[in-house]
Design a protein around this motif. Structure first.
Motif, PDB file in Angstrom:
ATOM      1  N   MET A 142       0.682  -1.305  -0.140  1.00 25.69           N
ATOM      2  CA  MET A 142      -0.256  -0.243  -0.027  1.00 25.69           C
ATOM      3  C   MET A 142       1.147   1.580  -0.423  1.00 25.69           C
ATOM      4  SD  MET A 142      -3.124   0.486   0.229  1.00 25.69           S
ATOM      5  CE  MET A 142      -3.835   2.614  -0.523  1.00 25.69           C
ATOM      6  N   GLU A 143       1.959   1.180   0.479  1.00 27.63           N
ATOM      7  CA  GLU A 143       3.243   2.274   0.909  1.00 27.63           C
ATOM      8  C   GLU A 143       3.592   2.409  -0.556  1.00 27.63           C
ATOM      9  OE1 GLU A 143       7.114   3.006   2.521  1.00 27.63           O
ATOM     10  OE2 GLU A 143       6.305   2.438   3.914  1.00 27.63           O
ATOM     11  N   LEU A 144       3.842   1.433  -1.550  1.00 31.24           N
ATOM     12  CA  LEU A 144       4.300   1.720  -3.216  1.00 31.24           C
ATOM     13  C   LEU A 144       3.157   2.131  -3.842  1.00 31.24           C
ATOM     14  CD1 LEU A 144       5.795   1.229  -5.287  1.00 31.24           C
ATOM     15  CD2 LEU A 144       5.808  -0.619  -4.976  1.00 31.24           C
ATOM     16  N   LEU A 145       2.174   1.423  -3.491  1.00 32.53           N
ATOM     17  CA  LEU A 145       0.788   1.998  -4.742  1.00 32.53           C
ATOM     18  C   LEU A 145       1.081   3.983  -4.538  1.00 32.53           C
ATOM     19  CD1 LEU A 145      -1.479  -0.532  -3.945  1.00 32.53           C
ATOM     20  CD2 LEU A 145      -0.458  -0.463  -5.501  1.00 32.53           C
ATOM     21  N   ILE A 146       0.762   4.401  -2.965  1.00 37.70           N
ATOM     22  CA  ILE A 146       0.677   5.093  -2.209  1.00 37.70           C
ATOM     23  C   ILE A 146       1.736   6.635  -3.210  1.00 37.70           C
ATOM     24  CG2 ILE A 146       0.214   7.343  -0.888  1.00 37.70           C
ATOM     25  CD1 ILE A 146      -1.538   5.288   0.586  1.00 37.70           C
ATOM     26  N   MET A 147       3.228   6.107  -3.133  1.00 39.28           N
ATOM     27  CA  MET A 147       4.073   6.836  -3.553  1.00 39.28           C
ATOM     28  C   MET A 147       3.960   7.131  -4.874  1.00 39.28           C
ATOM     29  SD  MET A 147       7.047   4.561  -1.967  1.00 39.28           S
ATOM     30  CE  MET A 147       8.368   5.312  -2.336  1.00 39.28           C
ATOM     31  N   ILE A 148       3.574   5.978  -5.353  1.00 39.38           N
ATOM     32  CA  ILE A 148       3.751   5.655  -7.076  1.00 39.38           C
ATOM     33  C   ILE A 148       2.358   6.733  -7.287  1.00 39.38           C
ATOM     34  CG2 ILE A 148       2.637   4.809  -8.995  1.00 39.38           C
ATOM     35  CD1 ILE A 148       3.360   1.797  -7.893  1.00 39.38           C
ATOM     36  N   ASP A 149       1.326   7.331  -6.835  1.00 40.72           N
ATOM     37  CA  ASP A 149       0.223   7.905  -7.317  1.00 40.72           C
ATOM     38  C   ASP A 149       0.505   9.551  -6.615  1.00 40.72           C
ATOM     39  OD1 ASP A 149      -2.730   7.994  -7.446  1.00 40.72           O
ATOM     40  OD2 ASP A 149      -2.601   9.741  -4.776  1.00 40.72           O
ATOM     41  N   ALA A 150       1.379   9.571  -5.789  1.00 39.31           N
ATOM     42  CA  ALA A 150       1.904  10.840  -5.263  1.00 39.31           C
ATOM     43  C   ALA A 150       2.501  11.827  -6.132  1.00 39.31           C
ATOM     44  CB  ALA A 150       2.631  11.010  -4.204  1.00 39.31           C
ATOM     45  N   CYS A 151       3.447  10.970  -6.838  1.00 42.26           N
ATOM     46  CA  CYS A 151       4.146  11.061  -8.108  1.00 42.26           C
ATOM     47  C   CYS A 151       3.486  11.088  -9.530  1.00 42.26           C
ATOM     48  CB  CYS A 151       5.396  10.024  -7.589  1.00 42.26           C
ATOM     49  SG  CYS A 151       6.818   9.912  -6.897  1.00 42.26           S
ATOM     50  N   ARG A 152       3.401  10.793  -9.880  1.00 40.58           N
ATOM     51  CA  ARG A 152       1.973  10.716 -10.836  1.00 40.58           C
ATOM     52  C   ARG A 152       1.123  12.146 -10.774  1.00 40.58           C
ATOM     53  NH1 ARG A 152      -3.509  10.027 -11.454  1.00 40.58           N
ATOM     54  NH2 ARG A 152      -3.552   8.610 -10.147  1.00 40.58           N
ATOM     55  N   ARG A 153       0.334  12.008  -9.280  1.00 42.05           N
ATOM     56  CA  ARG A 153       0.128  14.088  -8.964  1.00 42.05           C
ATOM     57  C   ARG A 153       0.609  14.931  -9.022  1.00 42.05           C
ATOM     58  NH1 ARG A 153      -5.211  12.682  -8.226  1.00 42.05           N
ATOM     59  NH2 ARG A 153      -5.818  10.346  -7.893  1.00 42.05           N
ATOM     60  N   ALA A 154       2.787  14.631  -9.066  1.00 41.54           N
ATOM     61  CA  ALA A 154       3.102  15.574  -8.606  1.00 41.54           C
ATOM     62  C   ALA A 154       3.824  15.969 -10.130  1.00 41.54           C
ATOM     63  CB  ALA A 154       4.504  15.255  -7.915  1.00 41.54           C
ATOM     64  N   SER A 155       3.260  15.490 -11.131  1.00 37.25           N
ATOM     65  CA  SER A 155       4.017  15.188 -12.895  1.00 37.25           C
ATOM     66  C   SER A 155       5.348  15.059 -13.240  1.00 37.25           C
ATOM     67  CB  SER A 155       3.526  17.061 -13.167  1.00 37.25           C
ATOM     68  OG  SER A 155       2.201  17.359 -13.085  1.00 37.25           O
ATOM     69  N   ALA A 156       5.482  13.987 -12.360  1.00 40.80           N
ATOM     70  CA  ALA A 156       6.119  13.044 -12.902  1.00 40.80           C
ATOM     71  C   ALA A 156       6.573  12.282 -14.743  1.00 40.80           C
ATOM     72  CB  ALA A 156       6.961  11.707 -11.919  1.00 40.80           C
ATOM     73  N   LYS A 157       6.961  12.537 -15.085  1.00 38.33           N
ATOM     74  CA  LYS A 157       6.846  11.925 -16.969  1.00 38.33           C
ATOM     75  C   LYS A 157       7.000  10.752 -16.684  1.00 38.33           C
ATOM     76  CE  LYS A 157      10.050  12.424 -21.198  1.00 38.33           C
ATOM     77  NZ  LYS A 157      11.156  13.067 -21.304  1.00 38.33           N
ATOM     78  N   ASN A 158       8.563   9.961 -16.523  1.00 36.78           N
ATOM     79  CA  ASN A 158       8.013   8.543 -15.772  1.00 36.78           C
ATOM     80  C   ASN A 158       8.283   7.641 -14.687  1.00 36.78           C
ATOM     81  OD1 ASN A 158       7.955   7.515 -18.949  1.00 36.78           O
ATOM     82  ND2 ASN A 158       9.974   8.769 -18.964  1.00 36.78           N
ATOM     83  N   ILE A 159       7.717   7.155 -14.495  1.00 40.30           N
ATOM     84  CA  ILE A 159       7.508   6.577 -12.500  1.00 40.30           C
ATOM     85  C   ILE A 159       7.940   4.892 -12.599  1.00 40.30           C
ATOM     86  CG2 ILE A 159       6.613   6.384 -10.768  1.00 40.30           C
ATOM     87  CD1 ILE A 159       4.421   8.389 -11.627  1.00 40.30           C
ATOM     88  N   THR A 160       8.937   4.759 -12.543  1.00 37.09           N
ATOM     89  CA  THR A 160       9.420   3.274 -12.046  1.00 37.09           C
ATOM     90  C   THR A 160       9.339   2.686 -10.750  1.00 37.09           C
ATOM     91  OG1 THR A 160      10.772   3.413 -14.037  1.00 37.09           O
ATOM     92  CG2 THR A 160      11.147   1.508 -13.030  1.00 37.09           C
ATOM     93  N   ALA A 161       8.988   1.789 -10.607  1.00 39.81           N
ATOM     94  CA  ALA A 161       8.526   1.261  -9.475  1.00 39.81           C
ATOM     95  C   ALA A 161       9.879  -0.140  -9.714  1.00 39.81           C
ATOM     96  CB  ALA A 161       7.142   0.177  -9.166  1.00 39.81           C
ATOM     97  N   VAL A 162      10.368   0.776  -8.416  1.00 40.11           N
ATOM     98  CA  VAL A 162      11.376  -1.161  -8.243  1.00 40.11           C
ATOM     99  C   VAL A 162      11.301  -1.219  -6.699  1.00 40.11           C
ATOM    100  CG1 VAL A 162      14.410  -0.911  -7.416  1.00 40.11           C
ATOM    101  CG2 VAL A 162      13.360   0.455  -9.422  1.00 40.11           C
ATOM    102  N   ILE A 163      11.136  -2.835  -7.341  1.00 40.59           N
ATOM    103  CA  ILE A 163      10.604  -3.377  -6.729  1.00 40.59           C
ATOM    104  C   ILE A 163      11.587  -5.352  -6.084  1.00 40.59           C
ATOM    105  CG2 ILE A 163       8.985  -5.418  -5.718  1.00 40.59           C
ATOM    106  CD1 ILE A 163       6.923  -4.286  -7.774  1.00 40.59           C
ATOM    107  N   PRO A 164      12.784  -5.277  -5.181  1.00 39.22           N
ATOM    108  CA  PRO A 164      13.805  -5.871  -5.272  1.00 39.22           C
ATOM    109  C   PRO A 164      13.236  -7.009  -5.417  1.00 39.22           C
ATOM    110  CG  PRO A 164      14.424  -4.168  -3.834  1.00 39.22           C
ATOM    111  CD  PRO A 164      12.509  -3.425  -4.464  1.00 39.22           C
ATOM    112  N   TYR A 165      11.660  -6.919  -3.863  1.00 40.62           N
ATOM    113  CA  TYR A 165      11.150  -8.195  -3.623  1.00 40.62           C
ATOM    114  C   TYR A 165       9.518  -8.513  -3.807  1.00 40.62           C
ATOM    115  CZ  TYR A 165       8.915 -12.419  -0.951  1.00 40.62           C
ATOM    116  OH  TYR A 165       8.227 -13.379  -0.813  1.00 40.62           O
TER     117      TYR A 165
END
Length: 394
Positions: A142-165
């Motif tokens: 859930m923390e990862l999903l909210i981080m992604i949403d925050a970056c999307r709403r902050a107008s990041a050009k590309n968002i990559t989720a780096v998920i080691p596990y």
């Protein structure tokens, strides 16, 4: 790619070279070896834990040297942010890349809700969010999903989720009626949250990449473990790679091919329930040999411990356990430290609590591997680097 070595050790080239000590020789066919250094990690985080107290001498903050690499010069469009699941690993990755971690505030309200706010602008930037979905899996996901949403709403050009596990990776198919395929559900959640790309390390099965409707870079931790094994004085004629179950044969075969094309053995396992395994038979010869058991993760260690017991019964001289993800659910520590294993080799994709260290444990860092992969993704593999396949990346 930058190469680092522990102080006091001798750096060895692994591009088809041989490591010799008397008559003991083992050859590793990794195209680019990865070295490990205390200087390439967060202060206070040992890269290896194997009973040597010297590894517990932590670095002071002013002793930490940032490694400058050519990519980092004047690159203001690449930002790396860390979640709270494994903060030491993103710090190591940032140090390798010569970058600072992005400023982000993550806090929990009294009722358990998660709040995320970026503390700097990411407008038009390529953002990489490093967050394994390790236990507690639901909270970290859930923390990862909210981080992604925050970056999307902050107008990041590309968002990559780096998920080691990647949690829920084992729920990748229906083995019985009326089961969910949670791996597909989680993939949909990450995509719908706004991620443009996923960078994952050693997924439980390759088909999980197909669950995403966005590009997936699948990084294998094999080069890190292979480079470490190649530095040990094990005679290649005495080596046998063992798959703890039939499902891991492809992984073990690829591992064996890079270790002097070592022979392969397979443990036939019958599972009667989740986290319950019963070993039935061994396919292959391990008598008098050094057995290296290869798996993608260790959860309760039931499978790998019973497999090790069978290998000893069949005459194996020593047994090594090699895995990328150390979930270590109880009673894993008791099983792994019971004397069945000469050494248990893992990576730091999942943080291991200090109270769970035991003398046979060795922790290797995948920071260099992930850092180099991020650069190659960001640069579209420009700059004269060797192909992704040299690092085992699909």
């Amino acid at each position: 790619m930058a190469s680092l070595a522990l102080p006091g050790t001798v750096s060895k080239t692994c591009r088809g070279s041989r490591y010799a000590a008397g008559n003991s020789i083992i050859r590793c066919n990794v195209a680019e070896p990865l070295k490990f250094s205390k200087e390439n990690g967060r202060p206070g985080i040992p890269l290896q834990v194997n009973g040597d107290t010297s590894f517990t001498n932590f670095l002071n903050a002013n002793q930490l040297r940032r490694f400058q690499v050519p990519h980092a010069q004047n690159d203001t469009r690449l930002r790396i942010f860390s979640g709270t699941a494994n903060p030491a690993l993103p710090q190591e990755i940032a140090c390798y890349m010569g970058l600072e971690l992005g400023k982000i505030m993550i806090k929990h309200f009294a009722d358990g809700e998660i709040y995320v706010q970026l503390q700097e602008s990411v407008r038009g930037c390529d953002v990489y969010l490093v967050q394994p979905t390790c236990p507690p899996a639901n909270e970290n996901l859930m923390e990862l999903l909210i981080m992604i949403d925050a970056c999307r709403r902050a107008s990041a050009k590309n968002i990559t989720a780096v998920i080691p596990y990647f949690g829920y990776a084992r729920a990748d198919r229906k083995t019985q009626g009326r089961e969910s395929i949670a791996a597909k559900l989680v993939a949909n959640l990450i995509t719908e949250a706004g991620a443009d790309r996923v960078l994952a390390c050693d997924l439980h099965s390759g088909q999980s990449m197909g669950y995403f409707d966005i590009p997936v870079d699948h990084v294998h931790g094999q080069p890190v473990i292979l480079d470490y094994l190649a530095s040990k004085t094990i005679c290649s004629d005495d080596l046998v790679v063992v798959s703890p179950d039939v499902g891991g044969v492809a992984r073990a075969r690829a591992f064996a091919k890079k270790l002097s094309d070592a022979p392969l053995a397979i443990v036939d396992k019958r599972r009667h329930g989740h986290n319950v395994a019963e070993v039935m038979n061994l396919i292959g010869d391990v008598r008098g040999k050094v057995a290296v058991m290869v798996d993608d993760m260790i959860d309760t260690a039931g499978t790998i411990a019973k497999g090790a017991a069978l290998l000893h019964q069949e005459g194996a001289r020593e047994v090594y356990a090699c895995t990328t993800h150390a979930v270590f659910s109880p009673p894993a520590i008791e099983r792994l430290s019971s004397g069945l294993f000469q050494e248990v080799i893992i990576t730091n994709t999942i943080p291991v609590a200090e109270q769970n260290y035991f003398p046979q444990l060795t922790i290797l860092s995948v920071a260099n591997l992930l850092g180099e992969t991020i650069w190659r993704v960001h640069d579209d593999c420009a700059g004269g680097f060797e192909p992704y396949s040299s690092l085992g990346i699909d």
